[in-house]
Design a protein around this motif. Structure first.
Motif, PDB file in Angstrom:
ATOM      1  N   PRO A 299       0.834  -1.205   0.000  1.00  0.00           N
ATOM      2  CA  PRO A 299       0.000   0.000   0.000  1.00  0.00           C
ATOM      3  C   PRO A 299       0.867   1.253   0.000  1.00  0.00           C
ATOM      4  O   PRO A 299       1.812   1.379   0.774  1.00  0.00           O
ATOM      5  N   ILE A 300       0.560   2.178  -0.865  1.00  0.00           N
ATOM      6  CA  ILE A 300       1.317   3.428  -0.933  1.00  0.00           C
ATOM      7  C   ILE A 300       0.330   4.571  -1.107  1.00  0.00           C
ATOM      8  O   ILE A 300      -0.510   4.534  -1.995  1.00  0.00           O
ATOM      9  N   THR A 301       0.439   5.567  -0.245  1.00  0.00           N
ATOM     10  CA  THR A 301      -0.330   6.792  -0.401  1.00  0.00           C
ATOM     11  C   THR A 301       0.646   7.953  -0.319  1.00  0.00           C
ATOM     12  O   THR A 301       1.739   7.811   0.246  1.00  0.00           O
ATOM     13  N   PRO A 302       0.310   9.111  -0.845  1.00  0.00           N
ATOM     14  CA  PRO A 302       1.285  10.229  -0.896  1.00  0.00           C
ATOM     15  C   PRO A 302       1.908  10.584   0.444  1.00  0.00           C
ATOM     16  O   PRO A 302       3.112  10.800   0.541  1.00  0.00           O
ATOM     17  N   TYR A 303       1.106  10.639   1.514  1.00  0.00           N
ATOM     18  CA  TYR A 303       1.672  11.072   2.791  1.00  0.00           C
ATOM     19  C   TYR A 303       2.405   9.956   3.524  1.00  0.00           C
ATOM     20  O   TYR A 303       3.117  10.192   4.483  1.00  0.00           O
ATOM     21  N   GLU A 304       2.238   8.712   3.075  1.00  0.00           N
ATOM     22  CA  GLU A 304       2.889   7.600   3.752  1.00  0.00           C
ATOM     23  C   GLU A 304       4.191   7.187   3.086  1.00  0.00           C
ATOM     24  O   GLU A 304       4.973   6.435   3.665  1.00  0.00           O
ATOM     25  N   CYS A 305       4.446   7.642   1.878  1.00  0.00           N
ATOM     26  CA  CYS A 305       5.644   7.208   1.144  1.00  0.00           C
ATOM     27  C   CYS A 305       6.946   7.409   1.917  1.00  0.00           C
ATOM     28  O   CYS A 305       7.791   6.519   1.926  1.00  0.00           O
TER      29      CYS A 305
ATOM     30  N   LEU B 294       9.297   1.081   7.515  1.00  0.00           N
ATOM     31  CA  LEU B 294       8.374   0.100   8.078  1.00  0.00           C
ATOM     32  C   LEU B 294       8.568  -1.267   7.418  1.00  0.00           C
ATOM     33  O   LEU B 294       8.545  -2.291   8.070  1.00  0.00           O
ATOM     34  N   ARG B 295       8.834  -1.225   6.124  1.00  0.00           N
ATOM     35  CA  ARG B 295       8.973  -2.478   5.382  1.00  0.00           C
ATOM     36  C   ARG B 295      10.205  -3.258   5.820  1.00  0.00           C
ATOM     37  O   ARG B 295      10.139  -4.464   6.032  1.00  0.00           O
ATOM     38  N   PHE B 296      11.333  -2.588   5.976  1.00  0.00           N
ATOM     39  CA  PHE B 296      12.572  -3.301   6.242  1.00  0.00           C
ATOM     40  C   PHE B 296      12.799  -3.594   7.725  1.00  0.00           C
ATOM     41  O   PHE B 296      13.672  -4.372   8.080  1.00  0.00           O
ATOM     42  N   GLU B 297      12.041  -2.961   8.639  1.00  0.00           N
ATOM     43  CA  GLU B 297      12.197  -3.231  10.054  1.00  0.00           C
ATOM     44  C   GLU B 297      11.499  -4.516  10.460  1.00  0.00           C
ATOM     45  O   GLU B 297      11.727  -5.043  11.529  1.00  0.00           O
ATOM     46  N   ARG B 298      10.647  -5.038   9.598  1.00  0.00           N
ATOM     47  CA  ARG B 298       9.950  -6.267   9.949  1.00  0.00           C
ATOM     48  C   ARG B 298      10.905  -7.449   9.921  1.00  0.00           C
ATOM     49  O   ARG B 298      11.770  -7.547   9.065  1.00  0.00           O
TER      50      ARG B 298
ATOM     51  N   LEU C 290      -4.286  -2.382   7.817  1.00  0.00           N
ATOM     52  CA  LEU C 290      -3.167  -3.309   7.866  1.00  0.00           C
ATOM     53  C   LEU C 290      -2.351  -3.132   9.141  1.00  0.00           C
ATOM     54  O   LEU C 290      -2.221  -4.028   9.949  1.00  0.00           O
ATOM     55  N   ILE C 291      -1.791  -1.945   9.327  1.00  0.00           N
ATOM     56  CA  ILE C 291      -0.977  -1.678  10.509  1.00  0.00           C
ATOM     57  C   ILE C 291      -0.817  -0.173  10.664  1.00  0.00           C
ATOM     58  O   ILE C 291      -0.672   0.559   9.676  1.00  0.00           O
ATOM     59  N   ASN C 292      -0.882   0.291  11.896  1.00  0.00           N
ATOM     60  CA  ASN C 292      -0.732   1.721  12.187  1.00  0.00           C
ATOM     61  C   ASN C 292      -1.683   2.535  11.307  1.00  0.00           C
ATOM     62  O   ASN C 292      -2.869   2.367  11.356  1.00  0.00           O
ATOM     63  N   HIS C 293      -1.084   3.430  10.468  1.00  0.00           N
ATOM     64  CA  HIS C 293      -1.909   4.279   9.615  1.00  0.00           C
ATOM     65  C   HIS C 293      -1.995   3.739   8.186  1.00  0.00           C
ATOM     66  O   HIS C 293      -2.388   4.460   7.280  1.00  0.00           O
ATOM     67  N   TYR C 294      -1.622   2.487   8.020  1.00  0.00           N
ATOM     68  CA  TYR C 294      -1.580   1.911   6.673  1.00  0.00           C
ATOM     69  C   TYR C 294      -2.859   1.137   6.384  1.00  0.00           C
ATOM     70  O   TYR C 294      -3.299   0.304   7.171  1.00  0.00           O
ATOM     71  N   TYR C 295      -3.419   1.420   5.216  1.00  0.00           N
ATOM     72  CA  TYR C 295      -4.581   0.724   4.720  1.00  0.00           C
ATOM     73  C   TYR C 295      -4.262   0.170   3.326  1.00  0.00           C
ATOM     74  O   TYR C 295      -3.284   0.551   2.700  1.00  0.00           O
ATOM     75  N   CYS C 296      -5.089  -0.710   2.845  1.00  0.00           N
ATOM     76  CA  CYS C 296      -4.818  -1.363   1.565  1.00  0.00           C
ATOM     77  C   CYS C 296      -4.764  -0.358   0.416  1.00  0.00           C
ATOM     78  O   CYS C 296      -3.780  -0.268  -0.289  1.00  0.00           O
ATOM     79  N   LYS C 297      -5.843   0.374   0.202  1.00  0.00           N
ATOM     80  CA  LYS C 297      -5.924   1.420  -0.818  1.00  0.00           C
ATOM     81  C   LYS C 297      -5.887   0.891  -2.251  1.00  0.00           C
ATOM     82  O   LYS C 297      -5.627   1.659  -3.185  1.00  0.00           O
TER      83      LYS C 297
END
Length: 289
Positions: free
Chosen positions: A198-204, A210-214, A271-278
């Motif tokens: 999921p990618i949105t303008p303010y989350e990029c 977030l991706r690599f800390e998992r 999905l997690i925190n402020h992340y949604y599918c979109k």
């Protein structure tokens, strides 16, 4: 039983004798064609053709030189008019080919002078060239529009997993719903997404961290199934969602299916925190009559 060798005749003893019924069981001679059957047989090969050949292709009449039909050795026409095969004739003596003759003139024009058909007939002439196995014509047609563009489109669709299966699923679901509801049309939801994550303008800016800390033991939070009937994606290519939508509509229309589509929103699964599918959700409307 009597065996004849040269001029000597040897009579068999009673112990060696065989009954006529036993002999018939052990060996039966093949049937010899009757005079009537022989008269109905096809003319003996090879067949002779005139220099100027009259043709009847599915009820359409053409005239061409024998050398034109034999222009390329590895074609069906060259084989048909090689003399090795029998070609039937109609009541007027024209050699008959049991094939729709609508585009046969385009085939002859290429064999005569290398002329190619206009764009609106390219696909149909290509199909005929396949039937007659005219390799040089197939090669020329594949290098012009719309077939050249189709090769590029198929290369893109080759990146799409289960594309054809998803098309079949759209048709089957729409058919089932229309049948169950006795309706003229059916609607279904289709998800088309290019990106896996999921990618949105303010989350990029925060997405990569977030991706690599998992850790590898964590569940794949971004992998889920949207609540839709069919889902296309993801893929890696310059072509975007609208390009794939165009492909879907084009391929359904090629099968005689009338389809309209519009975007009705996005998947809002958290999905997690402020992340949604979109992922974008489209409503497909299949009209059956």
């Amino acid at each position: 039983m009597v065996v004849v060798t040269g001029q000597n005749k040897v009579s068999a003893t009673p112990d060696d004798a065989m009954s006529s019924s036993d002999a018939e069981d052990d060996f039966q001679e093949p049937a010899t064609p009757t005079a009537t059957q022989a008269g109905q047989a096809l003319p003996l090969l090879p067949q002779q053709f005139p220099e100027v050949v009259p043709l009847n292709v599915g009820g359409m009449f053409f005239t061409t030189r024998l050398s034109t039909l034999r222009r390329y050795e590895d074609t069906m026409l060259a084989a048909m008019f090689s003399g090795r095969h029998y070609i039937p004739t109609d009541a007027e003596g024209r050699y008959f080919i049991d094939r729709d003759g609508t585009y046969f003139g385009d085939i002859l024009n290429f064999l005569r002078s290398g002329d190619l058909p206009p764009r609106e007939r390219v696909r149909s002439v290509y199909k005929e060239a396949q039937y007659y196995s005219i390799g040089p014509l197939l090669d020329n047609l594949e290098d012009i529009q719309p077939l050249k563009g189709e090769k590029v489109r198929q290369a893109f669709l080759g990146l799409m997993p289960y594309y054809k299966d998803h098309l079949e699923r759209i048709i089957e679901i729409a058919k089932l719903r229309a049948t169950q509801r006795k309706a003229r049309f059916a609607k279904l939801k289709v998800c088309v997404f290019k990106e896996e994550m999921p990618i949105t303008p303010y989350e990029c800016p925060h997405f990569n961290s977030l991706r690599f800390e998992r850790s590898e033991s964590e569940p794949k939070l971004f992998e889920h199934h949207c609540e839709v009937d069919v889902s296309f994606g993801p893929w890696e290519a310059v072509a975007d969602v609208y390009d794939l939508l165009h492909c879907i509509v084009t391929d359904l229309s090629a099968r005689g299916i009338t389809v309209d589509h519009q975007c009705i929103g996005v998947c809002d699964k958290h999905l997690i925190n402020h992340y949604y599918c979109k992922r974008p959700i489209y409503e497909f409307k299949i009209t059956w009559w």
